[in-house]
Write an enzyme that holds these catalytic residues in place. Sequence first.
Site, PDB file in Angstrom:
ATOM      1  N   GLN A 134     110.045  77.832  14.688  1.00  0.00           N
ATOM      2  CA  GLN A 134     110.989  78.937  14.819  1.00  0.00           C
ATOM      3  C   GLN A 134     112.013  78.650  15.911  1.00  0.00           C
ATOM      4  O   GLN A 134     111.652  78.419  17.066  1.00  0.00           O
ATOM      5  CB  GLN A 134     110.216  80.215  15.152  1.00  0.00           C
ATOM      6  CG  GLN A 134     111.077  81.461  15.324  1.00  0.00           C
ATOM      7  CD  GLN A 134     110.253  82.612  15.876  1.00  0.00           C
ATOM      8  OE1 GLN A 134     109.725  82.533  16.979  1.00  0.00           O
ATOM      9  NE2 GLN A 134     110.125  83.679  15.110  1.00  0.00           N
ATOM     10  N   TYR A 136     114.539  80.492  17.791  1.00  0.00           N
ATOM     11  CA  TYR A 136     115.145  81.752  18.217  1.00  0.00           C
ATOM     12  C   TYR A 136     115.635  81.662  19.668  1.00  0.00           C
ATOM     13  O   TYR A 136     116.812  81.768  19.960  1.00  0.00           O
ATOM     14  CB  TYR A 136     114.140  82.897  18.091  1.00  0.00           C
ATOM     15  CG  TYR A 136     114.015  83.521  16.725  1.00  0.00           C
ATOM     16  CD1 TYR A 136     114.475  82.868  15.590  1.00  0.00           C
ATOM     17  CD2 TYR A 136     113.420  84.763  16.575  1.00  0.00           C
ATOM     18  CE1 TYR A 136     114.348  83.450  14.339  1.00  0.00           C
ATOM     19  CE2 TYR A 136     113.284  85.349  15.330  1.00  0.00           C
ATOM     20  CZ  TYR A 136     113.750  84.691  14.210  1.00  0.00           C
ATOM     21  OH  TYR A 136     113.618  85.270  12.979  1.00  0.00           O
ATOM     22  N   SER A 137     114.699  81.503  20.600  1.00  0.00           N
ATOM     23  CA  SER A 137     115.015  81.601  22.030  1.00  0.00           C
ATOM     24  C   SER A 137     115.952  80.487  22.480  1.00  0.00           C
ATOM     25  O   SER A 137     115.877  79.356  21.993  1.00  0.00           O
ATOM     26  CB  SER A 137     113.736  81.556  22.854  1.00  0.00           C
ATOM     27  OG  SER A 137     112.887  82.639  22.528  1.00  0.00           O
ATOM     28  N   SER A 169     107.841  76.475  19.696  1.00  0.00           N
ATOM     29  CA  SER A 169     106.436  76.085  19.568  1.00  0.00           C
ATOM     30  C   SER A 169     106.252  75.012  18.503  1.00  0.00           C
ATOM     31  O   SER A 169     106.675  75.181  17.357  1.00  0.00           O
ATOM     32  CB  SER A 169     105.587  77.303  19.210  1.00  0.00           C
ATOM     33  OG  SER A 169     105.668  78.287  20.214  1.00  0.00           O
ATOM     34  N   GLU A 252     105.447  88.825  12.402  1.00  0.00           N
ATOM     35  CA  GLU A 252     104.767  88.233  13.559  1.00  0.00           C
ATOM     36  C   GLU A 252     103.773  89.240  14.133  1.00  0.00           C
ATOM     37  O   GLU A 252     102.631  88.910  14.422  1.00  0.00           O
ATOM     38  CB  GLU A 252     105.785  87.860  14.636  1.00  0.00           C
ATOM     39  CG  GLU A 252     106.506  86.557  14.415  1.00  0.00           C
ATOM     40  CD  GLU A 252     107.328  86.191  15.642  1.00  0.00           C
ATOM     41  OE1 GLU A 252     107.096  85.105  16.196  1.00  0.00           O
ATOM     42  OE2 GLU A 252     108.187  86.989  16.033  1.00  0.00           O
TER      43      GLU A 252
END
Length: 300
Positions: A134, A136-137, A169, A252
Amino acid sequence: MGTGLTPEEFRAELRDWLEANCPEEMRDGGMTEDAICWGGRNWTFSSDAQRLWLERAAAKGYTVPTWPVEYGGAGLSRDEEKIFSDEMARINARVPLQSFGIWMLGPALLHFGSHAQKLEYLPPIARGEVRWCQGYSEPNAGSDLANVQTRGEDKGDHWLVNGQKIWTSYADKADQIFALVRTDREAPKHKGISFLLIDMDDPGVETRPIKMISGISPFCETFFTDVQVPKHRIVGEENRGWDVAKYLLTHEREMISGGAGGLAGTGRALGRYCRKRWTGWMRRCAPMRCAARSTVWRLV
């Protein structure tokens, strides 16, 4: 959806199938680091039994039991899903496959994806052939996921993507990444974001593991330098990626509370395992805890 069987018939048929197809070695709960099967192009099975259990479960659609059959699932109804969870728990069966593709991207594709995208991406997820991460951040954004600086420039038949993601991650082990990319730099913060699917092997994609004091970390930095992303690899509408992101985040939370992959009992076990493991990492890495905490707890 549903098998068309009565609950009693489905339970009896499923019980017989599990007894015949779940290897004895896969009946120990399997929530340790070595026991979890993440799948992917480069996955190495811990045993022949783990490989066999994944192959048999995927062929039956039981890695994603509630997904439609045409997309790799078993098409179970919610009542049948509950029976499935009960019977898996009865023999203490390991979840045959754990995957961000199952918990996060899959539900988003089922809701927002085109039929062609579902056919292309969902069956490989269900078979454990592709591992997703993922994106995102981003650095300096904290927990503000809408503060996306990674940008995608429209080049006609593709976007040219440049930027950086952080706390990604298992990016160093993933085959693909679903990422939020700003495709309209003039739009308000929550607008102008698109949800793109990017191959980690594409030229210009680089990952660097984040080294923590403990020496143990699943986190990476991910860099995009002039990465060409074909236009068909957008989920949902252009500049409406925030809608997809919000929908994905609800799944999630469902995974954390116990619904991973439609397996309620094993989902709760996975949530407890992840919280324990990642909380331990963060406690041993106190200088980095403040920067990472919001992202860690969003994921686990």
